[in-house]
Scaffold this motif. Structure first.
Motif, mmCIF file in Angstrom:
data_model
loop_
_atom_site.group_PDB
_atom_site.id
_atom_site.type_symbol
_atom_site.label_atom_id
_atom_site.label_comp_id
_atom_site.label_asym_id
_atom_site.label_seq_id
_atom_site.Cartn_x
_atom_site.Cartn_y
_atom_site.Cartn_z
ATOM 1 N N SER A 31 0.841 -1.191 0.000
ATOM 2 C CA SER A 31 0.000 0.000 0.000
ATOM 3 C C SER A 31 0.879 1.245 0.000
ATOM 4 O O SER A 31 2.078 1.181 0.248
ATOM 5 N N VAL A 32 0.240 2.364 -0.284
ATOM 6 C CA VAL A 32 0.912 3.659 -0.276
ATOM 7 C C VAL A 32 0.242 4.490 0.805
ATOM 8 O O VAL A 32 -0.984 4.588 0.853
ATOM 9 N N GLU A 33 1.064 5.074 1.679
ATOM 10 C CA GLU A 33 0.548 5.898 2.762
ATOM 11 C C GLU A 33 1.237 7.249 2.743
ATOM 12 O O GLU A 33 2.361 7.372 2.255
ATOM 13 N N GLY A 34 0.588 8.241 3.308
ATOM 14 C CA GLY A 34 1.223 9.541 3.471
ATOM 15 C C GLY A 34 2.322 9.431 4.514
ATOM 16 O O GLY A 34 2.191 8.691 5.480
ATOM 17 N N PHE A 40 5.117 10.411 0.424
ATOM 18 C CA PHE A 40 4.402 9.132 0.437
ATOM 19 C C PHE A 40 5.406 8.029 0.731
ATOM 20 O O PHE A 40 6.598 8.165 0.449
ATOM 21 N N GLN A 41 4.918 6.919 1.277
ATOM 22 C CA GLN A 41 5.802 5.780 1.518
ATOM 23 C C GLN A 41 5.098 4.472 1.200
ATOM 24 O O GLN A 41 3.886 4.375 1.284
ATOM 25 N N TYR A 42 5.912 3.494 0.806
ATOM 26 C CA TYR A 42 5.395 2.162 0.517
ATOM 27 C C TYR A 42 5.302 1.401 1.828
ATOM 28 O O TYR A 42 6.165 1.506 2.693
ATOM 29 N N LYS A 43 4.258 0.605 1.954
ATOM 30 C CA LYS A 43 4.087 -0.232 3.136
ATOM 31 C C LYS A 43 3.878 -1.671 2.673
ATOM 32 O O LYS A 43 3.097 -1.919 1.761
ATOM 33 N N ASP A 67 -4.627 -2.247 -2.464
ATOM 34 C CA ASP A 67 -5.934 -1.640 -2.238
ATOM 35 C C ASP A 67 -6.217 -0.602 -3.319
ATOM 36 O O ASP A 67 -5.298 -0.055 -3.922
ATOM 37 N N SER A 70 -4.391 2.801 -3.410
ATOM 38 C CA SER A 70 -2.959 2.782 -3.722
ATOM 39 C C SER A 70 -2.672 2.537 -5.193
ATOM 40 O O SER A 70 -1.596 2.875 -5.678
ATOM 41 N N SER A 106 10.294 5.974 0.304
ATOM 42 C CA SER A 106 9.363 7.085 0.203
ATOM 43 C C SER A 106 9.571 7.815 -1.116
ATOM 44 O O SER A 106 10.646 7.757 -1.703
#
Length: 109
Positions: A31-34, A40-43, A67, A70, A106
């Protein structure tokens, strides 16, 4: 712009190794999150549940979930696995990233 997200052969092998240890039904969720130093960062998480609207990428026994929020950030990307002198890690080659940090986890768009 393509929406395809691909997984390299090296990454698929490594994901498969990780998921075997996690038990039946384990899948890798990307996923990608702020956050992160570039916005942004990869999770990466192991998940045992697939949502109805997840993008599912299967290759050589490895199952990757993304998701819907993302997907636009990862469109056209390739997930790879790199094992070099500074360590082993998953790396996302993302054509949407206009900048990224030195750690590679990120990015900004």
């Amino acid at each position: 712009m393509t929406t395809a997200i691909t997984v390299s052969e090296r990454a698929a092998r490594r994901i498969g190794e990780i998921l075997k240890v996690e038990g039946d039904g384990a899948m890798l969720r990307i996923s990608v999150e702020g956050g992160g130093c570039s916005g942004f960062q990869y999770k990466f998480d192991v998940d045992h549940a697939k949502a109805e609207d997840d993008l599912v990428i299967a290759r050589e026994g490895a199952v990757v979930l993304v998701d819907p929020a993302s997907v636009p950030f990862l469109a056209g990307s390739e997930v790879d696995f790199v094992d070099d002198l500074i360590g082993a890690s998953f790396r996302v080659v993302n054509p949407n990233a206009t900048a990224s940090c030195g750690c590679g986890t990120s990015f900004s768009v």
